[in-house]
Design an enzyme around this catalytic site. Structure first.
Site, short mmCIF file in Angstrom:
data_model
loop_
_atom_site.label_atom_id
_atom_site.label_comp_id
_atom_site.label_asym_id
_atom_site.label_seq_id
_atom_site.Cartn_x
_atom_site.Cartn_y
_atom_site.Cartn_z
N PHE A 149 -56.82 22.68 94.83
CA PHE A 149 -57.37 21.24 94.80
C PHE A 149 -57.85 21.13 93.42
N SER A 158 -69.65 17.40 88.14
CA SER A 158 -70.57 16.54 89.04
C SER A 158 -69.97 15.00 88.74
N TRP A 182 -62.50 26.22 87.50
CA TRP A 182 -63.27 26.62 88.94
C TRP A 182 -62.51 26.06 90.21
N ASP A 356 -84.81 40.34 101.07
CA ASP A 356 -86.13 40.93 100.80
C ASP A 356 -86.64 41.69 101.76
N GLY A 360 -85.19 47.91 99.50
CA GLY A 360 -84.35 48.50 98.41
C GLY A 360 -82.76 48.28 99.07
N GLU A 383 -68.46 21.74 95.82
CA GLU A 383 -68.50 20.41 96.89
C GLU A 383 -69.62 19.55 96.53
P1 TGC Z 1 -68.84 5.85 93.37
O1 TGC Z 1 -69.11 4.71 92.78
O2 TGC Z 1 -70.05 6.56 94.30
O3 TGC Z 1 -67.55 5.88 94.38
C1 TGC Z 1 -66.29 5.76 93.91
C2 TGC Z 1 -65.44 5.18 95.24
O4 TGC Z 1 -65.55 6.59 95.96
C3 TGC Z 1 -66.10 5.96 97.50
N1 TGC Z 1 -66.70 7.18 97.84
C4 TGC Z 1 -66.37 8.06 98.68
N2 TGC Z 1 -65.35 7.82 99.37
C5 TGC Z 1 -65.27 8.89 100.34
N3 TGC Z 1 -66.15 9.81 100.56
C6 TGC Z 1 -67.10 10.20 99.84
N4 TGC Z 1 -67.98 10.98 99.90
C7 TGC Z 1 -67.46 9.25 98.69
N5 TGC Z 1 -68.22 8.83 97.76
C8 TGC Z 1 -67.88 7.54 97.16
C9 TGC Z 1 -66.92 4.87 96.89
O5 TGC Z 1 -67.17 4.01 98.21
C10 TGC Z 1 -65.98 4.10 95.86
O6 TGC Z 1 -65.14 3.46 96.51
P2 TGC Z 1 -64.52 1.96 95.78
O7 TGC Z 1 -63.57 1.79 96.89
O8 TGC Z 1 -65.81 1.26 95.67
O9 TGC Z 1 -63.86 2.37 94.58
O10 TGC Z 1 -68.56 7.01 92.39
P3 TGC Z 1 -69.47 7.80 91.01
O11 TGC Z 1 -68.63 7.74 89.97
O12 TGC Z 1 -70.89 7.01 91.31
O13 TGC Z 1 -69.74 9.25 91.69
C11 TGC Z 1 -70.53 9.41 92.86
C12 TGC Z 1 -70.88 10.80 93.05
C13 TGC Z 1 -71.64 11.38 91.97
C14 TGC Z 1 -71.47 11.19 94.25
C15 TGC Z 1 -69.53 11.79 92.96
O14 TGC Z 1 -68.88 11.81 91.97
C16 TGC Z 1 -69.55 13.22 93.40
O15 TGC Z 1 -69.68 13.49 94.71
N6 TGC Z 1 -69.80 14.16 92.59
C17 TGC Z 1 -69.69 15.42 92.91
C18 TGC Z 1 -68.12 16.19 92.52
C19 TGC Z 1 -67.97 17.18 93.56
O16 TGC Z 1 -68.29 17.44 94.76
N7 TGC Z 1 -66.93 17.97 93.10
C20 TGC Z 1 -66.32 18.88 93.96
C21 TGC Z 1 -65.02 19.31 93.37
S1 TGC Z 1 -63.95 19.99 94.71
C22 TGC Z 1 -64.86 21.28 95.03
O17 TGC Z 1 -65.97 21.95 94.74
C23 TGC Z 1 -64.06 22.63 96.05
S2 TGC Z 1 -64.92 24.12 96.30
C24 TGC Z 1 -63.87 24.30 97.47
C25 TGC Z 1 -64.12 25.71 98.34
O18 TGC Z 1 -63.71 26.78 97.99
O19 TGC Z 1 -64.60 25.82 99.63
P1 FAD Z 2 -72.24 20.31 86.13
O1 FAD Z 2 -71.66 18.92 86.74
O2 FAD Z 2 -72.42 20.53 84.63
O3 FAD Z 2 -73.89 20.26 86.67
C1 FAD Z 2 -74.85 21.19 85.94
C2 FAD Z 2 -76.14 20.78 86.63
O4 FAD Z 2 -76.64 19.42 86.46
C3 FAD Z 2 -76.20 21.00 88.14
O5 FAD Z 2 -77.53 21.75 88.35
C4 FAD Z 2 -76.48 19.48 88.57
O6 FAD Z 2 -76.91 19.43 89.82
C5 FAD Z 2 -77.13 18.89 87.44
N1 FAD Z 2 -76.78 17.41 87.39
C6 FAD Z 2 -75.66 16.94 87.32
N2 FAD Z 2 -75.84 15.61 87.14
C7 FAD Z 2 -77.08 15.19 87.43
C8 FAD Z 2 -77.89 14.18 87.55
N3 FAD Z 2 -77.48 12.83 87.20
N4 FAD Z 2 -79.08 14.25 87.41
C9 FAD Z 2 -79.84 15.58 87.62
N5 FAD Z 2 -79.10 16.79 87.45
C10 FAD Z 2 -77.93 16.56 87.56
N6 FAD Z 2 -63.80 22.27 91.99
C11 FAD Z 2 -62.37 21.66 92.27
O7 FAD Z 2 -62.35 20.78 91.82
N7 FAD Z 2 -61.80 22.73 93.19
C12 FAD Z 2 -62.23 23.87 93.60
O8 FAD Z 2 -61.41 24.28 94.52
C13 FAD Z 2 -63.36 24.23 93.32
N8 FAD Z 2 -63.60 25.66 93.51
C14 FAD Z 2 -64.83 26.13 93.24
C15 FAD Z 2 -65.19 27.46 93.44
C16 FAD Z 2 -66.19 28.05 93.14
C17 FAD Z 2 -66.38 29.39 93.28
C18 FAD Z 2 -67.14 27.29 92.27
C19 FAD Z 2 -68.52 27.92 91.60
C20 FAD Z 2 -66.91 26.03 91.83
C21 FAD Z 2 -65.73 25.21 92.32
N9 FAD Z 2 -65.50 24.11 92.03
C22 FAD Z 2 -64.44 23.43 92.45
C23 FAD Z 2 -66.08 23.56 91.08
C24 FAD Z 2 -67.55 22.84 91.67
O9 FAD Z 2 -67.16 21.64 92.45
C25 FAD Z 2 -68.28 22.47 90.46
O10 FAD Z 2 -68.88 23.57 89.86
C26 FAD Z 2 -69.51 21.57 90.57
O11 FAD Z 2 -69.03 20.23 91.27
C27 FAD Z 2 -70.57 21.43 89.64
O12 FAD Z 2 -69.88 20.99 88.41
P2 FAD Z 2 -70.31 21.78 87.00
O13 FAD Z 2 -70.21 23.16 87.46
O14 FAD Z 2 -69.22 21.31 86.26
O15 FAD Z 2 -71.67 21.85 86.83
#
Ligand code: TGC
Ligand code: FAD
Length: 403
Positions: A149, A158, A182, A356, A360, A383
């Site tokens: 994904f 973020s 990532w 902790d 060791g 996430e």
């Molecule tokens: P925002 O204006 O809040 O939302 C845009 C549209 O999305 C809707 N929405 C959601 N829908 C479903 N689930 C959610 N959690 C939702 N959050 C928001 C919202 O209602 C809106 O819909 P519409 O119809 O009005 O357009 O968007 P924003 O740009 O202000 O961003 C909000 C924020 C910061 C919370 C969002 O960008 C965010 O969650 N950022 C973090 C990104 C993140 O989590 N990335 C993860 C990447 S994948 C990953 O890490 C996989 S690891 C996998 C593994 O190995 O297990």
């Molecule tokens: P940044 O967004 O650059 O954030 C850096 C720091 O700034 C963080 O401490 C954050 O909390 C802070 N910060 C950000 N915004 C604000 C704010 N408004 N105010 C105050 N502090 C803030 N992504 C995918 O799409 N698919 C995957 O499968 C996936 N797998 C992953 C697997 C691993 C092992 C790891 C480490 C990451 C993976 N990710 C994946 C990415 C992951 O979702 C991102 O690392 C995460 O969302 C944070 O983004 P970033 O690393 O760019 O940090």
């Protein structure tokens, strides 16, 4: 305080009732249905017999145990919440229990299942055409096709709304350019669900691994999730036919709704990691003798162990209620944010504290806490970082967007 310091007695003898399970202090298992309990027991068996014997070596060797994929598939753990398409059609609580048991083994194994199920199969199921579902879901359920994904980009994960990866129409096709960073499973995946900006807004593209111009490169030298594959994805004029675009969603809510599914699973999963850490500390502190008595006979150690039981129990009750809300259809993203934040923080704090108390020995892979601790540093970041979830709840409480 204790008069019999150092004399370990069965808990039941002290409380006068049945022994309390230290890893299930409030008997959450008793609140599960027969089917949910069966799912938990089957996955627990798989983890005990197939994951735990190999995971330490995998972590040390920075190797994903690919050979486990058919076993995960055979048990119905891939896309387990999906109805039809050779999937198990289990409820949300069962999916949570699957994640919990897998992460008791290692966060990397739970990550594999999270990505396959919640981040790849779910968007195809929720937003895909019937043809896309038939083409991909059964093979993914059988573990024959691995998915990844791609949302996060190198300049900042973020804020995915600010994505640079883009797709432009060319005749009946799309041309994709950009990079993702990532990405779990990235270099072992046959199919990448890639989110890209288009003139209409963000859309989901199904990119097959042999598409010309597409490359995936594994990220090496990780100190965390070493039994999981993480990669960068690169798109250089990759041609994607219209038939490979998810027709059912446009906008950031597409990928964010997948994250809601995966974050839900993580909220359960990390409980398993915390349980594994507490279990190892209960064993260790009962037999480690210092100052003429077991480590477990010290008040401060008992307070720390009690605190872990308190936090795990809170997380379990929170996860179960979250699961019941999911199955009732009342779950909202902010509910999931609170659980992801609380439970990841709980598990990471417990893993660090267990590390902790092992002294060791705590830095040795012989004991699981340091492996879980290092993994959880990723789990609390991906996430949505802790801050992202705190701000999501803050926005829900105040109505003010502080991002
Ligand atoms: P925002 O204006 O809040 O939302 C845009 C549209 O999305 C809707 N929405 C959601 N829908 C479903 N689930 C959610 N959690 C939702 N959050 C928001 C919202 O209602 C809106 O819909 P519409 O119809 O009005 O357009 O968007 P924003 O740009 O202000 O961003 C909000 C924020 C910061 C919370 C969002 O960008 C965010 O969650 N950022 C973090 C990104 C993140 O989590 N990335 C993860 C990447 S994948 C990953 O890490 C996989 S690891 C996998 C593994 O190995 O297990
Ligand atoms: P940044 O967004 O650059 O954030 C850096 C720091 O700034 C963080 O401490 C954050 O909390 C802070 N910060 C950000 N915004 C604000 C704010 N408004 N105010 C105050 N502090 C803030 N992504 C995918 O799409 N698919 C995957 O499968 C996936 N797998 C992953 C697997 C691993 C092992 C790891 C480490 C990451 C993976 N990710 C994946 C990415 C992951 O979702 C991102 O690392 C995460 O969302 C944070 O983004 P970033 O690393 O760019 O940090």
């Amino acid at each position: 305080m204790a008069t019999a310091a150092g004399t370990a007695k069965p808990a039941a003898a002290k409380s006068g009732g049945a022994a309390i399970d230290p890893l299930d202090f409030y008997a959450v298992r008793a609140a599960l249905s027969d089917e949910e309990r069966l799912v938990q027991e089957s996955v627990a068996r798989l983890v005990d017999t197939e994951v735990l014997p190999v995971i330490r070596q995998c972590f040390e060797q920075h190797r994903f145990p690919h050979e486990l994929v058919p076993k995960l598939a055979e048990l119905g753990l891939l896309g387990s919440s999906i109805q039809g398409y050779e999937c198990a059609g289990l409820n949300g609580v069962s999916y949570g229990l699957i994640c919990q048991e897998l992460e008791r083994g290692d966060s990397g194994i739970r990550s594999f299942v999270s990505v396959q199920s919640s981040l790849c199969m779910y968007p195809i199921y929720a937003f895909g055409s019937e043809e896309q579902k038939q083409r991909y879901l059964p093979r993914m359920a059988r573990g024959e096709l691995i998915g990844c994904f791609g949302l996060t980009e190198p300049h900042g994960g973020s804020d995915p709304a600010n994505m640079k990866t883009h797709a432009k129409r060319r005749g009946g096709d799309w041309v994709l350019n950009g990079a993702k960073m990532w990405i779990t499973n990235g270099s072992i995946a046959g199919l990448a669900v890639v989110w890209a900006m288009t003139p209409d807004g963000i859309r989901g593209f199904l990119v097959e691994k042999d598409s010309p111009g597409f490359a995936a490169r594994e990220i090496e030298h990780k100190f965390s999730l070493r039994a999981s594959v993480t990669a960068g994805l690169f798109f250089d004029n990759v041609v994607v036919p219209e038939s490979h675009v998810l027709p059912g969603v446009v906008g950031l809510k597409g990928p964010l709704s997948c994250l809601t599914q995966a974050r839900y699973g993580i909220s359960w999963g990390v409980i398993g990691a915390a349980q594994a850490c507490l279990r190892s500390l209960l064993d260790y502190s009962a037999t480690r003798t210092l100052f003429g008595r077991p480590l477990a006979a010290n008040q401060t150690i008992q307070v720390r162990l009690a605190d872990m039981a308190r936090h795990i129990t809170t997380a379990q009750l929170l996860a179960l209620q979250l699961g019941r809300m999911k199955d009732a259809g009342t779950l909202q993203p902010a509910h999931v944010s609170l659980a992801k934040w609380n439970n990841c923080r709980m598990a990471l704090d417990i893993a660090r504290d267990c590390r902790d108390m092992l002294g060791g020995a705590g830095i040795s892979a012989e004991y699981p806490p340091i492996r879980h601790m290092l993994n959880l540093e990723s789990v609390i970041t991906y996430e949505g970082t802790e801050t992202i979830h705190q701000l999501t709840i803050g926005r829900e409480l105040t109505g003010i967007n502080a991002f």
